[in-house]
Every structure is written in C-alpha cells, then in structure tokens.
Design an enzyme around this catalytic site. Structure first.
Site, PDB file in Angstrom:
ATOM      1  N   SER A   7       0.903  -1.235  -0.064  1.00 39.11           N
ATOM      2  CA  SER A   7       0.055   0.074   0.122  1.00 39.11           C
ATOM      3  C   SER A   7       0.809   1.371  -0.058  1.00 39.11           C
ATOM      4  O   SER A   7       1.860   1.442   0.954  1.00 39.11           O
ATOM      5  CB  SER A   7      -0.892   0.052   1.155  1.00 39.11           C
ATOM      6  OG  SER A   7      -1.236   1.348   1.347  1.00 39.11           O
ATOM      7  N   HIS A  32      -1.295  -1.354  -4.548  1.00 34.33           N
ATOM      8  CA  HIS A  32      -2.351  -1.011  -3.699  1.00 34.33           C
ATOM      9  C   HIS A  32      -2.541   0.393  -3.341  1.00 34.33           C
ATOM     10  O   HIS A  32      -1.763   1.186  -2.853  1.00 34.33           O
ATOM     11  CB  HIS A  32      -2.612  -1.889  -2.326  1.00 34.33           C
ATOM     12  CG  HIS A  32      -3.618  -1.799  -1.442  1.00 34.33           C
ATOM     13  ND1 HIS A  32      -4.938  -2.357  -1.833  1.00 34.33           N
ATOM     14  CD2 HIS A  32      -4.030  -1.059  -0.475  1.00 34.33           C
ATOM     15  CE1 HIS A  32      -5.770  -2.138  -0.734  1.00 34.33           C
ATOM     16  NE2 HIS A  32      -5.593  -1.146  -0.298  1.00 34.33           N
ATOM     17  N   ASP A  34      -4.805   3.478  -1.777  1.00 35.15           N
ATOM     18  CA  ASP A  34      -6.037   3.695  -0.685  1.00 35.15           C
ATOM     19  C   ASP A  34      -6.304   5.179  -1.003  1.00 35.15           C
ATOM     20  O   ASP A  34      -5.681   6.152  -0.883  1.00 35.15           O
ATOM     21  CB  ASP A  34      -5.504   3.606   0.589  1.00 35.15           C
ATOM     22  CG  ASP A  34      -5.117   2.300   1.053  1.00 35.15           C
ATOM     23  OD1 ASP A  34      -6.087   1.435   0.923  1.00 35.15           O
ATOM     24  OD2 ASP A  34      -3.826   1.931   1.423  1.00 35.15           O
ATOM     25  N   MET A  36      -9.128   7.916  -0.150  1.00 37.13           N
ATOM     26  CA  MET A  36      -9.767   8.301   1.062  1.00 37.13           C
ATOM     27  C   MET A  36     -10.510   9.725   1.065  1.00 37.13           C
ATOM     28  O   MET A  36      -9.613  10.616   0.421  1.00 37.13           O
ATOM     29  CB  MET A  36      -9.009   8.397   2.407  1.00 37.13           C
ATOM     30  CG  MET A  36      -8.498   6.765   2.683  1.00 37.13           C
ATOM     31  SD  MET A  36      -7.513   6.716   4.274  1.00 37.13           S
ATOM     32  CE  MET A  36      -6.556   5.299   3.998  1.00 37.13           C
ATOM     33  N   HIS A  65      -8.410   0.705  -3.911  1.00 38.18           N
ATOM     34  CA  HIS A  65      -9.505   0.477  -2.592  1.00 38.18           C
ATOM     35  C   HIS A  65     -10.077   1.836  -2.415  1.00 38.18           C
ATOM     36  O   HIS A  65      -9.400   2.814  -1.985  1.00 38.18           O
ATOM     37  CB  HIS A  65      -8.483  -0.018  -1.457  1.00 38.18           C
ATOM     38  CG  HIS A  65      -9.255  -0.081  -0.048  1.00 38.18           C
ATOM     39  ND1 HIS A  65      -8.557  -0.359   1.179  1.00 38.18           N
ATOM     40  CD2 HIS A  65     -10.538  -0.137  -0.067  1.00 38.18           C
ATOM     41  CE1 HIS A  65      -9.473  -0.610   1.919  1.00 38.18           C
ATOM     42  NE2 HIS A  65     -10.669  -0.400   1.239  1.00 38.18           N
ATOM     43  N   MET A  67     -12.290   4.250  -0.491  1.00 41.14           N
ATOM     44  CA  MET A  67     -12.906   4.425   0.906  1.00 41.14           C
ATOM     45  C   MET A  67     -13.660   5.658   0.533  1.00 41.14           C
ATOM     46  O   MET A  67     -13.125   6.832   1.193  1.00 41.14           O
ATOM     47  CB  MET A  67     -11.914   4.447   1.914  1.00 41.14           C
ATOM     48  CG  MET A  67     -11.317   3.006   2.048  1.00 41.14           C
ATOM     49  SD  MET A  67      -9.699   2.898   3.050  1.00 41.14           S
ATOM     50  CE  MET A  67      -8.667   2.995   1.611  1.00 41.14           C
ATOM     51  N   MET A 136     -11.216  -6.061   5.620  1.00 39.86           N
ATOM     52  CA  MET A 136     -10.651  -4.959   6.322  1.00 39.86           C
ATOM     53  C   MET A 136     -10.123  -5.713   7.631  1.00 39.86           C
ATOM     54  O   MET A 136     -10.947  -5.993   8.757  1.00 39.86           O
ATOM     55  CB  MET A 136     -11.320  -3.689   6.716  1.00 39.86           C
ATOM     56  CG  MET A 136     -11.410  -2.879   5.307  1.00 39.86           C
ATOM     57  SD  MET A 136      -9.965  -2.490   4.398  1.00 39.86           S
ATOM     58  CE  MET A 136      -9.094  -1.592   5.492  1.00 39.86           C
ATOM     59  N   ASP A 174      -6.527  -6.729   4.246  1.00 41.14           N
ATOM     60  CA  ASP A 174      -5.822  -5.324   4.375  1.00 41.14           C
ATOM     61  C   ASP A 174      -5.761  -4.654   5.773  1.00 41.14           C
ATOM     62  O   ASP A 174      -6.980  -4.318   6.361  1.00 41.14           O
ATOM     63  CB  ASP A 174      -6.780  -4.433   3.343  1.00 41.14           C
ATOM     64  CG  ASP A 174      -6.228  -2.969   3.115  1.00 41.14           C
ATOM     65  OD1 ASP A 174      -5.007  -2.815   3.771  1.00 41.14           O
ATOM     66  OD2 ASP A 174      -6.728  -2.238   2.546  1.00 41.14           O
TER      67      ASP A 174
HETATM   68  C1  DX5 Z   1      -6.140   1.441   5.726  1.00 40.76           C
HETATM   69  C2  DX5 Z   1      -5.767   1.094   4.164  1.00 40.76           C
HETATM   70  C3  DX5 Z   1      -4.672   0.004   4.355  1.00 40.76           C
HETATM   71  C4  DX5 Z   1      -3.477   0.542   4.994  1.00 40.76           C
HETATM   72  C5  DX5 Z   1      -2.484  -0.657   5.113  1.00 40.76           C
HETATM   73  O1  DX5 Z   1      -7.308   2.147   5.847  1.00 40.76           O
HETATM   74  O2  DX5 Z   1      -7.011   0.481   3.468  1.00 40.76           O
HETATM   75  O3  DX5 Z   1      -4.371  -0.317   2.916  1.00 40.76           O
HETATM   76  O4  DX5 Z   1      -2.728   1.487   4.217  1.00 40.76           O
HETATM   77  O5  DX5 Z   1      -1.468  -0.005   6.098  1.00 40.76           O
HETATM   78  P1  DX5 Z   1      -0.738  -1.085   7.015  1.00 40.76           P
HETATM   79  O6  DX5 Z   1      -0.349  -2.425   6.348  1.00 40.76           O
HETATM   80  O7  DX5 Z   1       0.232  -0.151   7.493  1.00 40.76           O
HETATM   81  O8  DX5 Z   1      -1.662  -1.498   7.867  1.00 40.76           O
HETATM   82 ZN    ZN Z   2      -6.296  -0.564   1.492  1.00 41.90          ZN
END
Ligand code: DX5
Ligand code: ZN
Length: 222
Positions: A7, A32, A34, A36, A65, A67, A136, A174
């Site tokens: 990620s 990956h 993220d 947000m 991903h 969110m 998650m 994840d």
């Molecule tokens: C959390 C994200 C994850 C996160 C994982 O909301 O979706 O992908 O970045 O990071 P680590 O591996 O540090 O938990």
């Molecule tokens: Zn993620």
C-alpha cells in the site's frame, strides 16, 4: 498463488514514482492505492489525478481501494485513470449490485471491501459477481494500525464459502499485516495481502516482500 500488494499510503510521497518502481522491482504483485475522502473515513489521500500519474510509471496492476462515499460518481474516472481493479465498500453504497455491475462494465476487476465489524452475510449472495473480497483487518483510514484478531475466523468462513461454491475469488486482507502475523491469515485462507507500513518502514523492500511471501506460502491452507 500468494500475492503481495504494497500500500503506497506508507510510501514517501515526495518520491512516489521511485517508490513504486522500487517495490515492483522488489517483487510486488500489485500496487495497492488507498483513496480516502475525509467522509467515509477520517482521512484524505489521493484522487484520480494521482492515480493517473501512478499509472504512467507502474508496471504492475493497480489495486484501487476506494474508501469514499458516495462512490458511484467516481467509478468511471478511476477506471479511466488506469485502475485494473476497483474495490468499493459494502458500507458506502446503497445499491451495491448496481455499483459492482458498473465496475464490470468499465472493464475493471470487481472488488468489495468489508469493514471489520461488517458481517460476511452482506455479500453472501454476491460472490459470483466478484473477483476479490477485501476483508479489512483494521478500521480503515490510516496505515500502521494493529491487525484485529477476530478477523481470523471471518477469513476462514469466507475461504470456505468460496471453496464450497467453486469460485475463483481473491481473498485479500488489508490492515496490520506483518511478517510475524501473515502466516495466521494465510493459514485461515487469505491469498492476497496488503502491506503498507510493513514494507515501507524497511530499507530493503525485496527482503521484506520475500519474507511476507514465503511465510504466507508456507502457511496457506489452499
Ligand atoms: C487502511 C488502508 C490500508 C493501509 C494498510 O485504511 O486501507 O491499505 O494502508 O497499511 P498497514 O499495512 O500499515 O496497516
Ligand atoms: Zn487499503
């Protein structure tokens, strides 16, 4: 086949292109990303413009991903930006089936994500529509949190469902995945692992990715 998806949330954003090339050379199977929105989750990260820039440097598939809520208005923009796979949250849409069909029509792999407290039953009828399920194992919003142990039986149940129905669906975990706990998640039936802080906190990405992969491979229940 075990897949490792670093990620980029924990990457050095001042050198994002180099970081992506470095994890790819170190063995990453996916990148990956993220996304947000400060609404569905309490953090803001990146949008389609940055995904498009990443797409220009990345060689491995982009595992998006999302969110964000609402999510539907942004699907085509992220697909256009170069997403290979788009994962949306069950909790972030009222019309999950419609949104998943839209992702399919856009030519991307179709994924759903479930927050830790969201029951698997919310997707029990949907499995044939999916290429991946993201469980998650932290509350989404931040990297560097700890793996929630009650996820293990949830992984086991979903793995069983997928096997019983004879489907090919990536079971991705994840959040909080580290070298010392990936084996437990793999033994429960996960085959795809997001790792943010575990990878980017190290100097040597190749070694940590190799350690993650080999621990998972040795433990995977198949
Ligand atoms: C959390 C994200 C994850 C996160 C994982 O909301 O979706 O992908 O970045 O990071 P680590 O591996 O540090 O938990
Ligand atoms: Zn993620």
């Amino acid at each position: 086949m075990i897949k490792i998806a670093p990620s980029i949330l924990s990457a050095d954003f001042t050198r994002l292109g180099e970081e992506i090339r470095a994890v790819e050379e170190a063995g990453a199977d996916y990148i990956h990303i993220d996304v947000m929105d400060g609404h569905f989750v309490p953090n803001l990260t990146i949008g389609p413009l940055v995904v498009e820039a990443i797409h220009r440097v990345a060689r491995q598939p982009l595992d998006l991903h999302l969110m964000i809520e609402p999510v539907e208005p942004y699907l085509s923009e992220f697909a256009k930006a170069g997403a290979d796979s788009i994962t949306i949250h069950v909790e972030a849409t009222r019309h999950l089936d419609r949104a998943l069909q839209h992702i399919r029509e856009l030519g991307c792999q179709v994924g759903v994500a479930l927050n830790p407290a969201t029951p698997l039953q919310t997707i029990s009828e949907l499995l044939p529509l999916l290429d991946r399920v993201v469980l998650m194992s932290v509350n989404p919003g931040f990297g560097g949190q700890s793996f929630i142990p009650y996820l293990l039986p949830k992984i086991r149940t979903l793995h069983q469902w997928i096997r019983d129905q004879g489907l090919t669906i990536a079971l991705e975990v994840d959040g909080g995945i580290k070298v010392d706990n990936i084996a437990a998640a793999a033994a429960a039936g996960a085959d795809t692992f997001v790792a943010g802080s575990a990878v980017f906190s190290q100097q040597d990405y190749a070694t940590v990715i190799w350690q993650l992969r080999s621990s998972a491979e040795n433990a995977y229940s198949g």
